[in-house]
Write a protein that holds these residues in place. Sequence first.
Motif, PDB file in Angstrom:
ATOM      1  N   UNK A  61      -3.612  -0.557  10.240  1.00  0.00           N
ATOM      2  CA  UNK A  61      -4.455  -0.250   9.080  1.00  0.00           C
ATOM      3  C   UNK A  61      -3.703   0.514   7.995  1.00  0.00           C
ATOM      4  N   UNK A  62      -2.504   1.025   8.337  1.00  0.00           N
ATOM      5  CA  UNK A  62      -1.714   1.863   7.424  1.00  0.00           C
ATOM      6  C   UNK A  62      -2.503   3.067   6.930  1.00  0.00           C
TER       7      UNK A  62
ATOM      8  N   UNK B 115       0.843  -1.196   0.000  1.00  0.00           N
ATOM      9  CA  UNK B 115       0.000   0.000   0.000  1.00  0.00           C
ATOM     10  C   UNK B 115       0.875   1.241   0.000  1.00  0.00           C
ATOM     11  N   UNK B 116       0.236   2.366  -0.333  1.00  0.00           N
ATOM     12  CA  UNK B 116       0.896   3.666  -0.342  1.00  0.00           C
ATOM     13  C   UNK B 116       0.108   4.615   0.551  1.00  0.00           C
ATOM     14  N   UNK B 117       0.796   5.282   1.455  1.00  0.00           N
ATOM     15  CA  UNK B 117       0.167   6.270   2.333  1.00  0.00           C
ATOM     16  C   UNK B 117       0.501   7.647   1.783  1.00  0.00           C
ATOM     17  N   UNK B 118      -0.518   8.380   1.350  1.00  0.00           N
ATOM     18  CA  UNK B 118      -0.315   9.687   0.729  1.00  0.00           C
ATOM     19  C   UNK B 118      -0.539  10.800   1.747  1.00  0.00           C
ATOM     20  N   UNK B 119       0.434  11.725   1.822  1.00  0.00           N
ATOM     21  CA  UNK B 119       0.386  12.844   2.757  1.00  0.00           C
ATOM     22  C   UNK B 119       0.441  14.142   1.967  1.00  0.00           C
ATOM     23  N   UNK B 120       0.621  15.263   2.641  1.00  0.00           N
ATOM     24  CA  UNK B 120       0.786  16.534   1.950  1.00  0.00           C
ATOM     25  C   UNK B 120       2.207  16.642   1.406  1.00  0.00           C
ATOM     26  N   UNK B 121       2.451  17.530   0.437  1.00  0.00           N
ATOM     27  CA  UNK B 121       3.800  17.659  -0.139  1.00  0.00           C
ATOM     28  C   UNK B 121       4.831  18.085   0.910  1.00  0.00           C
TER      29      UNK B 121
ATOM     30  N   UNK C 242      10.500  13.638   7.028  1.00  0.00           N
ATOM     31  CA  UNK C 242      11.067  12.503   7.725  1.00  0.00           C
ATOM     32  C   UNK C 242       9.957  11.665   8.344  1.00  0.00           C
ATOM     33  N   UNK C 243      10.277  10.388   8.620  1.00  0.00           N
ATOM     34  CA  UNK C 243       9.345   9.518   9.335  1.00  0.00           C
ATOM     35  C   UNK C 243      10.080   8.892  10.515  1.00  0.00           C
ATOM     36  N   UNK C 244       9.376   8.716  11.644  1.00  0.00           N
ATOM     37  CA  UNK C 244       9.952   8.107  12.835  1.00  0.00           C
ATOM     38  C   UNK C 244       8.938   7.147  13.445  1.00  0.00           C
ATOM     39  N   UNK C 245       9.425   6.212  14.233  1.00  0.00           N
ATOM     40  CA  UNK C 245       8.576   5.199  14.853  1.00  0.00           C
ATOM     41  C   UNK C 245       8.486   5.450  16.349  1.00  0.00           C
ATOM     42  N   UNK C 246       7.261   5.417  16.882  1.00  0.00           N
ATOM     43  CA  UNK C 246       7.031   5.449  18.326  1.00  0.00           C
ATOM     44  C   UNK C 246       6.067   4.317  18.639  1.00  0.00           C
ATOM     45  N   UNK C 247       6.559   3.259  19.277  1.00  0.00           N
ATOM     46  CA  UNK C 247       5.719   2.089  19.510  1.00  0.00           C
ATOM     47  C   UNK C 247       5.319   1.450  18.197  1.00  0.00           C
ATOM     48  N   UNK C 248       4.009   1.280  17.979  1.00  0.00           N
ATOM     49  CA  UNK C 248       3.504   0.739  16.717  1.00  0.00           C
ATOM     50  C   UNK C 248       2.962   1.819  15.800  1.00  0.00           C
ATOM     51  N   UNK C 249       3.228   3.064  16.134  1.00  0.00           N
ATOM     52  CA  UNK C 249       2.781   4.182  15.296  1.00  0.00           C
ATOM     53  C   UNK C 249       3.957   4.793  14.550  1.00  0.00           C
ATOM     54  N   UNK C 250       3.643   5.339  13.382  1.00  0.00           N
ATOM     55  CA  UNK C 250       4.626   6.109  12.620  1.00  0.00           C
ATOM     56  C   UNK C 250       4.176   7.559  12.587  1.00  0.00           C
ATOM     57  N   UNK C 251       5.130   8.463  12.783  1.00  0.00           N
ATOM     58  CA  UNK C 251       4.857   9.887  12.679  1.00  0.00           C
ATOM     59  C   UNK C 251       5.639  10.444  11.499  1.00  0.00           C
ATOM     60  N   UNK C 252       4.975  11.305  10.736  1.00  0.00           N
ATOM     61  CA  UNK C 252       5.590  11.903   9.553  1.00  0.00           C
ATOM     62  C   UNK C 252       5.485  13.416   9.645  1.00  0.00           C
TER      63      UNK C 252
END
Length: 429
Positions: free
Chosen positions: A229-230, A192-198, A202-212
């Motif tokens: 659920x991505x 799958x592809x997770x689309x965000x704003x332009x 960077x992306x980082x991991x905290x527990x089972x969550x990703x923050x961008x």
Amino acid sequence: MKQFYSKFLRLSFTVAGFALMSAQYSNGYIVANEGNYGTPNGEISYIDANNNLTNNVYSLANNGEALGDILQSIYFNADKSYLVLNNSNKIVVANRSSFLKSATITSNIDRPRSTTIANGKIFTTNAGDYADAVHYVSVHDATTLAYITSIPLSEEPEELVTANGKVYVNKSSFRAGNSIEVINPATNAITSTITLSPGLQSIIVVGNDIFALCIGSAGSTVYKINTTTDTVTSSITNAAVLPASQYDGLKFTTDGTKLFIAGGTNVYSLNTDLATFSSTPIFTTAASGYSGDFYGFAAIDGKIFQGNANDYINNSTLNVYNQTGTLLNTFTTTRSINNIYKNVFVPGSLATAETKVNNVISIYPNPVSDILYVKNADGAQFKIVDLSGRIVKSGVYQNGITVSGLNKGNYIIQISGKNIQTIEKFIIK
């Protein structure tokens, strides 16, 4: 006088017929200095629990060998470190306690950016050759290091991370993209592809969550992504948190339940619940007058690490602050510091290794004021190196080494014999 180490760990293992007895870099902070583009002077620095700095760690551990050109990132897994060399097109595999090299991965590696391990495989983002615009994630066997396959990407990637058993790829080199690719490590396929704003930074991991973190005309936006659920579960935007200029980016890191953003000379913070996002910095550093004030940025153990690359031509300055901006320490590392990592690792076979080391070789007395003795080293070559990496004494060991003429302080001795290579630290008092 305080001992250089309150606890000195030793690890014994065999690589290419030599035994290295050392674990001196396994309880502190590892600093990645990428070096200068076109010059193989990427290096590692180490800060121990007593705030003692050792530069040129890789060279010291590997008989003066140059690490390579542009140390892009470091990944730790079990007893290994993976040193990603962007312009040298290789990944150096080294022991994470001693940084003695054990292997080099070069097959299907082209301008690598970041590495992670999942499902027994090494996944690496590759920006690819400038001319052919081929970008991909390479996959190698984590045990044999054999090449398995490549996963094509439509844009140049940056870091990739492992979370919830999956691999997530930041597909936004130079802040030009807006998406994260999700890879199933069992099938080596993008699911799958997770689309965000332009402007994905960077992306980082905290527990089972990703923050961008993304930046654009609306300001900075932080996204929280559920890795089951991505999908994006929440986000927050602050129009005032922007880079110092349109050419600069923002650095993004985490320390537990807090997220930290650095840009220009400002450091911002918000909690992982994304309830509020203040435009008031938690502190502001003094401008250095050089480019790259926050080229390196990390939040570890309640401290903020600011790596200033000093125009990328001078040695770097590493400032360490508490989270309210009080300066705790300043260090000088080598060229172009780009990241700081915590490295705490106790080898599982430590007790056995200590027994083997003590039976083979040892130094005494330590601390020493006059003559340093090395047990079972007669006829071996030795080098004594200060913590800046300068060789201050060398020769063939025979019945002790006179060190009374050297300055008081912390030193490293390297001993090379027919069947062993040993590195130890000692103090001259």
